[in-house]
Design an enzyme around this catalytic site. Structure first.
Site, PDB file in Angstrom:
ATOM      1  N   LYS A   9       0.820  -1.222   0.000  1.00 24.29           N
ATOM      2  CA  LYS A   9       0.000   0.000   0.000  1.00 24.29           C
ATOM      3  C   LYS A   9       0.854   1.273   0.000  1.00 24.29           C
ATOM      4  CE  LYS A   9      -4.051  -2.129   2.227  1.00 24.29           C
ATOM      5  NZ  LYS A   9      -5.040  -2.038   3.336  1.00 24.29           N
ATOM      6  N   TYR A  49     -12.294  -1.809  -4.284  1.00 24.88           N
ATOM      7  CA  TYR A  49     -12.852  -1.997  -2.939  1.00 24.88           C
ATOM      8  C   TYR A  49     -14.379  -1.880  -2.909  1.00 24.88           C
ATOM      9  CZ  TYR A  49      -8.430  -1.979  -0.246  1.00 24.88           C
ATOM     10  OH  TYR A  49      -7.215  -2.293   0.327  1.00 24.88           O
ATOM     11  N   ARG A  85      -2.730 -14.110   4.337  1.00 26.99           N
ATOM     12  CA  ARG A  85      -3.463 -13.404   5.400  1.00 26.99           C
ATOM     13  C   ARG A  85      -2.725 -13.565   6.745  1.00 26.99           C
ATOM     14  NH1 ARG A  85      -7.603  -9.906   4.098  1.00 26.99           N
ATOM     15  NH2 ARG A  85      -8.456 -10.318   6.157  1.00 26.99           N
ATOM     16  N   THR A  91      -5.871  -6.667  10.782  1.00 25.63           N
ATOM     17  CA  THR A  91      -6.108  -5.388  10.095  1.00 25.63           C
ATOM     18  C   THR A  91      -5.484  -4.221  10.857  1.00 25.63           C
ATOM     19  OG1 THR A  91      -8.203  -6.287   9.289  1.00 25.63           O
ATOM     20  CG2 THR A  91      -7.909  -3.901   9.106  1.00 25.63           C
ATOM     21  N   ASN A 112      -2.056   0.244   6.829  1.00 25.61           N
ATOM     22  CA  ASN A 112      -1.586  -1.036   7.376  1.00 25.61           C
ATOM     23  C   ASN A 112      -0.741  -1.833   6.373  1.00 25.61           C
ATOM     24  OD1 ASN A 112      -3.648  -1.805   5.713  1.00 25.61           O
ATOM     25  ND2 ASN A 112      -4.925  -2.701   7.314  1.00 25.61           N
ATOM     26  N   HIS A 115      -2.323  -5.398   1.502  1.00 29.95           N
ATOM     27  CA  HIS A 115      -3.669  -5.945   1.274  1.00 29.95           C
ATOM     28  C   HIS A 115      -3.528  -7.407   0.899  1.00 29.95           C
ATOM     29  CE1 HIS A 115      -7.575  -6.806  -0.551  1.00 29.95           C
ATOM     30  NE2 HIS A 115      -6.884  -7.366  -1.524  1.00 29.95           N
ATOM     31  N   GLU A 126      -9.839 -10.090  -7.924  1.00 26.55           N
ATOM     32  CA  GLU A 126      -8.758  -9.117  -7.764  1.00 26.55           C
ATOM     33  C   GLU A 126      -7.582  -9.343  -8.714  1.00 26.55           C
ATOM     34  OE1 GLU A 126      -9.852  -8.267  -3.077  1.00 26.55           O
ATOM     35  OE2 GLU A 126      -7.982  -9.286  -3.531  1.00 26.55           O
TER      36      GLU A 126
HETATM   37  P1  RTP Z   1      -7.353  -5.656   3.171  1.00 29.86           P
HETATM   38  O1  RTP Z   1      -8.698  -5.893   2.514  1.00 29.86           O
HETATM   39  O2  RTP Z   1      -6.723  -4.354   2.754  1.00 29.86           O
HETATM   40  O3  RTP Z   1      -6.432  -6.817   2.949  1.00 29.86           O
HETATM   41  O4  RTP Z   1      -7.531  -5.560   4.756  1.00 29.86           O
HETATM   42  P2  RTP Z   1      -8.429  -6.441   5.721  1.00 29.86           P
HETATM   43  O5  RTP Z   1      -9.127  -7.523   4.947  1.00 29.86           O
HETATM   44  O6  RTP Z   1      -7.581  -6.841   6.868  1.00 29.86           O
HETATM   45  O7  RTP Z   1      -9.486  -5.368   6.243  1.00 29.86           O
HETATM   46  P3  RTP Z   1     -10.876  -4.912   5.601  1.00 29.86           P
HETATM   47  O8  RTP Z   1     -11.915  -5.010   6.661  1.00 29.86           O
HETATM   48  O9  RTP Z   1     -11.125  -5.638   4.315  1.00 29.86           O
HETATM   49  O10 RTP Z   1     -10.640  -3.373   5.324  1.00 29.86           O
HETATM   50  C1  RTP Z   1     -10.000  -2.936   4.151  1.00 29.86           C
HETATM   51  C2  RTP Z   1      -9.025  -1.834   4.498  1.00 29.86           C
HETATM   52  O11 RTP Z   1      -9.739  -0.666   4.902  1.00 29.86           O
HETATM   53  C3  RTP Z   1      -8.967   0.062   5.857  1.00 29.86           C
HETATM   54  N1  RTP Z   1      -9.724   0.162   7.088  1.00 29.86           N
HETATM   55  N2  RTP Z   1      -9.861   1.276   7.730  1.00 29.86           N
HETATM   56  N3  RTP Z   1     -10.592   3.252   9.614  1.00 29.86           N
HETATM   57  C4  RTP Z   1     -10.996   1.992   9.792  1.00 29.86           C
HETATM   58  O12 RTP Z   1     -11.677   1.649  10.736  1.00 29.86           O
HETATM   59  C5  RTP Z   1     -10.612   1.010   8.797  1.00 29.86           C
HETATM   60  N4  RTP Z   1     -10.957  -0.245   8.814  1.00 29.86           N
HETATM   61  C6  RTP Z   1     -10.386  -0.780   7.717  1.00 29.86           C
HETATM   62  C7  RTP Z   1      -7.674  -0.717   6.051  1.00 29.86           C
HETATM   63  O13 RTP Z   1      -6.691  -0.197   5.134  1.00 29.86           O
HETATM   64  C8  RTP Z   1      -8.097  -2.105   5.682  1.00 29.86           C
HETATM   65  O14 RTP Z   1      -6.979  -2.910   5.351  1.00 29.86           O
HETATM   66 MG    MG Z   2     -10.206  -7.129   3.153  1.00 32.34          MG
END
Ligand code: RTP
Ligand code: MG
Length: 137
Positions: A9, A49, A85, A91, A112, A115, A126
């Site tokens: 990222k 997204y 993962r 996250t 973070n 992705h 994707e």
């Molecule tokens: P990713 O899709 O990027 O691999 O991350 P993830 O599955 O661990 O988390 P996800 O729930 O899919 O959220 C996608 C990305 O959104 C941002 N985020 N911001 N401000 C917040 O509360 C928040 N929550 C999520 C993060 O960049 C997260 O990786």
């Molecule tokens: Mg995700």
């Protein structure tokens, strides 16, 4: 062999830690079958997204992901989706286990560092969003 999709990222590319992320990926046994550096438009980030479009953080997330270049990757390995993962970590870097990329290099719940696809269905959406068949080796 399974394939998954990864992004290094903007926060990581800006801080010049993408080499560290790539080293962790290779040390964990992934084969990099596709890789390129691109600068997403806001619209392209929204398309990527779209599953999060109703989430409160969607606007901020798409602004973040389009603010500077990213490195997109297709990774191959047995159990690649779950293993990537695990290597990424939780996250929120504050909750991530020691040794994970987000624990070692993550800045915040949004910035973070990486992705990863969360299911075979996401990987199937994707990988072709960014790579043509000819770009995967
Ligand atoms: P990713 O899709 O990027 O691999 O991350 P993830 O599955 O661990 O988390 P996800 O729930 O899919 O959220 C996608 C990305 O959104 C941002 N985020 N911001 N401000 C917040 O509360 C928040 N929550 C999520 C993060 O960049 C997260 O990786
Ligand atoms: Mg995700």
């Amino acid at each position: 062999m399974e394939r998954t999709f990864a992004i290094i990222k903007p926060d990581a590319v800006e801080r010049k830690v993408s080499g560290k992320v790539l080293a962790m990926i290779e040390e964990a046994g992934f084969n990099i079958v596709g890789m390129k550096k691109i600068h997403l438009s806001k619209c392209e980030a929204e398309g990527f997204y779209y599953v999060h479009k109703e989430r409160p953080f969607f606007g901020d997330l798409c602004s973040f992901m389009s603010r500077s270049p990213v490195i997109v990757l297709a990774l191959e390995k047995d159990n690649a989706i779950a293993d990537w993962r695990s290597l990424m970590g939780a996250t929120n870097p504050a909750n991530a286990d020691a040794g994970t990329i987000r624990k070692e290099l993550g800045v915040s719940i949004e910035e973070n560092t990486v992705h990863g696809s969360d299911s075979p269905e996401s990987a199937a959406y994707e990988i072709p969003y960014f790579f043509s068949q000819l770009e995967l080796v």
